[in-house]
Design a protein around this motif. Structure first.
Motif, PDB file in Angstrom:
ATOM      1  N   TRP A 195     -32.572 -38.761  22.930  1.00 46.96           N
ATOM      2  CA  TRP A 195     -32.225 -38.814  24.340  1.00 46.96           C
ATOM      3  C   TRP A 195     -33.417 -38.483  25.221  1.00 46.96           C
ATOM      4  N   PHE A 196     -33.228 -38.756  26.496  1.00 44.68           N
ATOM      5  CA  PHE A 196     -34.201 -38.452  27.534  1.00 44.68           C
ATOM      6  C   PHE A 196     -33.561 -37.442  28.470  1.00 44.68           C
ATOM      7  N   SER A 197     -34.358 -36.504  28.956  1.00 41.71           N
ATOM      8  CA  SER A 197     -33.822 -35.527  29.905  1.00 41.71           C
ATOM      9  C   SER A 197     -34.865 -35.211  30.971  1.00 41.71           C
ATOM     10  N   PHE A 198     -34.391 -34.712  32.102  1.00 45.30           N
ATOM     11  CA  PHE A 198     -35.271 -34.219  33.162  1.00 45.30           C
ATOM     12  C   PHE A 198     -34.492 -33.215  33.992  1.00 45.30           C
ATOM     13  N   ASP A 199     -35.222 -32.378  34.747  1.00 44.46           N
ATOM     14  CA  ASP A 199     -34.558 -31.332  35.526  1.00 44.46           C
ATOM     15  C   ASP A 199     -34.102 -31.805  36.897  1.00 44.46           C
ATOM     16  N   SER A 200     -34.938 -32.545  37.590  1.00 38.65           N
ATOM     17  CA  SER A 200     -34.564 -33.009  38.927  1.00 38.65           C
ATOM     18  C   SER A 200     -35.353 -34.266  39.260  1.00 38.65           C
ATOM     19  N   ILE A 201     -34.941 -34.903  40.340  1.00 36.98           N
ATOM     20  CA  ILE A 201     -35.578 -36.139  40.776  1.00 36.98           C
ATOM     21  C   ILE A 201     -35.877 -36.031  42.270  1.00 36.98           C
ATOM     22  N   LYS A 202     -37.092 -36.394  42.666  1.00 34.91           N
ATOM     23  CA  LYS A 202     -37.500 -36.282  44.073  1.00 34.91           C
ATOM     24  C   LYS A 202     -36.795 -37.307  44.949  1.00 34.91           C
ATOM     25  N   ARG A 203     -36.847 -38.556  44.543  1.00 34.40           N
ATOM     26  CA  ARG A 203     -36.290 -39.648  45.365  1.00 34.40           C
ATOM     27  C   ARG A 203     -34.945 -40.092  44.806  1.00 34.40           C
ATOM     28  N   GLU A 204     -33.935 -39.268  44.987  1.00 29.21           N
ATOM     29  CA  GLU A 204     -32.606 -39.549  44.452  1.00 29.21           C
ATOM     30  C   GLU A 204     -31.913 -40.602  45.315  1.00 29.21           C
ATOM     31  N   SER A 205     -31.471 -41.681  44.661  1.00 28.16           N
ATOM     32  CA  SER A 205     -30.747 -42.739  45.361  1.00 28.16           C
ATOM     33  C   SER A 205     -30.013 -43.593  44.334  1.00 28.16           C
ATOM     34  N   LYS A 206     -29.160 -44.459  44.844  1.00 30.53           N
ATOM     35  CA  LYS A 206     -28.450 -45.382  43.965  1.00 30.53           C
ATOM     36  C   LYS A 206     -29.450 -46.258  43.218  1.00 30.53           C
ATOM     37  N   LEU A 207     -30.448 -46.762  43.923  1.00 27.74           N
ATOM     38  CA  LEU A 207     -31.477 -47.605  43.299  1.00 27.74           C
ATOM     39  C   LEU A 207     -32.230 -46.840  42.212  1.00 27.74           C
ATOM     40  N   ALA A 208     -32.535 -45.570  42.461  1.00 30.65           N
ATOM     41  CA  ALA A 208     -33.255 -44.763  41.471  1.00 30.65           C
ATOM     42  C   ALA A 208     -32.468 -44.687  40.170  1.00 30.65           C
ATOM     43  N   TYR A 209     -31.187 -44.403  40.267  1.00 26.04           N
ATOM     44  CA  TYR A 209     -30.375 -44.286  39.048  1.00 26.04           C
ATOM     45  C   TYR A 209     -30.191 -45.634  38.350  1.00 26.04           C
ATOM     46  N   ILE A 210     -30.027 -46.690  39.117  1.00 23.60           N
ATOM     47  CA  ILE A 210     -29.922 -48.019  38.509  1.00 23.60           C
ATOM     48  C   ILE A 210     -31.203 -48.342  37.743  1.00 23.60           C
ATOM     49  N   CYS A 211     -32.339 -48.069  38.353  1.00 24.52           N
ATOM     50  CA  CYS A 211     -33.630 -48.339  37.688  1.00 24.52           C
ATOM     51  C   CYS A 211     -33.817 -47.476  36.445  1.00 24.52           C
ATOM     52  N   ILE A 212     -33.453 -46.202  36.528  1.00 25.46           N
ATOM     53  CA  ILE A 212     -33.614 -45.308  35.372  1.00 25.46           C
ATOM     54  C   ILE A 212     -32.755 -45.792  34.206  1.00 25.46           C
ATOM     55  N   TYR A 213     -31.510 -46.177  34.476  1.00 21.84           N
ATOM     56  CA  TYR A 213     -30.630 -46.619  33.390  1.00 21.84           C
ATOM     57  C   TYR A 213     -30.939 -48.037  32.922  1.00 21.84           C
ATOM     58  N   ALA A 214     -31.627 -48.795  33.730  1.00 21.75           N
ATOM     59  CA  ALA A 214     -32.072 -50.126  33.304  1.00 21.75           C
ATOM     60  C   ALA A 214     -33.373 -50.052  32.512  1.00 21.75           C
ATOM     61  N   GLY A 215     -34.096 -48.946  32.627  1.00 18.37           N
ATOM     62  CA  GLY A 215     -35.379 -48.777  31.945  1.00 18.37           C
ATOM     63  C   GLY A 215     -35.353 -49.071  30.455  1.00 18.37           C
ATOM     64  N   PRO A 216     -34.414 -48.484  29.691  1.00 23.79           N
ATOM     65  CA  PRO A 216     -34.375 -48.754  28.254  1.00 23.79           C
ATOM     66  C   PRO A 216     -34.085 -50.219  27.931  1.00 23.79           C
ATOM     67  N   ILE A 217     -33.251 -50.830  28.734  1.00 20.88           N
ATOM     68  CA  ILE A 217     -32.913 -52.240  28.534  1.00 20.88           C
ATOM     69  C   ILE A 217     -34.141 -53.099  28.780  1.00 20.88           C
ATOM     70  N   LEU A 218     -34.786 -52.862  29.905  1.00 22.51           N
ATOM     71  CA  LEU A 218     -35.941 -53.679  30.286  1.00 22.51           C
ATOM     72  C   LEU A 218     -37.119 -53.520  29.325  1.00 22.51           C
ATOM     73  N   ILE A 219     -37.395 -52.299  28.896  1.00 23.20           N
ATOM     74  CA  ILE A 219     -38.555 -52.108  28.018  1.00 23.20           C
ATOM     75  C   ILE A 219     -38.333 -52.802  26.678  1.00 23.20           C
ATOM     76  N   ASN A 220     -37.117 -52.729  26.135  1.00 19.33           N
ATOM     77  CA  ASN A 220     -36.851 -53.415  24.864  1.00 19.33           C
ATOM     78  C   ASN A 220     -36.891 -54.931  25.025  1.00 19.33           C
ATOM     79  N   ILE A 221     -36.407 -55.448  26.144  1.00 22.89           N
ATOM     80  CA  ILE A 221     -36.468 -56.899  26.377  1.00 22.89           C
ATOM     81  C   ILE A 221     -37.927 -57.344  26.495  1.00 22.89           C
ATOM     82  N   VAL A 222     -38.715 -56.636  27.285  1.00 23.27           N
ATOM     83  CA  VAL A 222     -40.115 -57.017  27.492  1.00 23.27           C
ATOM     84  C   VAL A 222     -40.889 -56.974  26.172  1.00 23.27           C
ATOM     85  N   ILE A 223     -40.721 -55.903  25.416  1.00 19.27           N
ATOM     86  CA  ILE A 223     -41.449 -55.781  24.147  1.00 19.27           C
ATOM     87  C   ILE A 223     -41.006 -56.845  23.157  1.00 19.27           C
ATOM     88  N   ALA A 224     -39.694 -57.068  23.041  1.00 19.28           N
ATOM     89  CA  ALA A 224     -39.190 -58.079  22.101  1.00 19.28           C
ATOM     90  C   ALA A 224     -39.668 -59.479  22.483  1.00 19.28           C
TER      91      ALA A 224
END
Length: 191
Positions: free
Chosen positions: A68-97
């Motif tokens: 898992w991934f963890s962090f304590d807090s986020i400076k720029r908290e927003s709906k877009l921030a969370y969407i991007c964070i949760y899309a990160g694992p999907i996008l990195i695996n797609i790009v690498i594959a």
């Protein structure tokens, strides 16, 4: 008929390809979250007692599938921030594959084709189970469901009070408590 080469392929897949794909998946969270200014990020690979902590990477004794991934807090908290964070694992695996696939298609990685084809398979395996919105066995939403709910409702709608991504500080405190309990049990068994 299954032979030694199949056993070797299984070992390579289980102990080389899968851990690398899992690490890349978890680092997808990291790359996306750094854009939004997370504090105290950590990638934990495996579970149980810590083998080694190298910077923000925490390597545990037991098999890598529970990571898992963890962090304590986020400076720029927003709906877009969370969407991007949760899309990160999907996008990195797609790009690498897709990158590895392009290299294979152009004959660049021809020497170890089977290895790289398996790598692509497992990368897309994780993408599939990350991108299709669903509730997992433990009752929590996967990344696809979190993204879907954030886009559709603008918030988390599963009524679960636990954070999607745990606090690194809380994870570390829980780990220390668990290790103390294990030591107490070991001491009781010695008596």
């Amino acid at each position: 008929m299954l032979g030694l080469s199949y056993l070797l392929s299984l070992i390579i897949s289980a102990f080389i390809i899968l851990p690398v794909v899992v690490f890349l998946r978890e680092s997808g969270y990291l790359f996306a979250s750094l854009i939004f200014g997370v504090k105290n990020p950590r990638i934990t690979i495996g579970s149980g007692p810590r083998i080694k902590k190298i910077g923000i990477v925490d390597i545990r004794k037991h098999y890598h599938m529970y990571s898992w991934f963890s962090f304590d807090s986020i400076k720029r908290e927003s709906k877009l921030a969370y969407i991007c964070i949760y899309a990160g694992p999907i996008l990195i695996n797609i790009v690498i594959a897709l990158t590895i696939n392009a290299l294979l298609a152009n004959g660049i990685l021809e020497g170890h084709r089977t290895f790289w084809e398996r790598f692509i398979f497992y990368a897309f395996y994780y993408v599939l189970f990350d991108i299709v919105p669903m509730i997992t066995v433990n009752g929590k939403p996967n990344n696809g469901m979190i993204i879907y709910e954030m886009v559709r409702y603008g918030k988390r709608v599963d009524y679960n009070n636990e954070p999607f991504i745990p606090s690194t500080t809380d994870v570390e405190e829980g780990y220390q408590e668990l290790m103390e309990e294990i030591e107490e049990i070991k001491e009781k068994h010695k008596r």
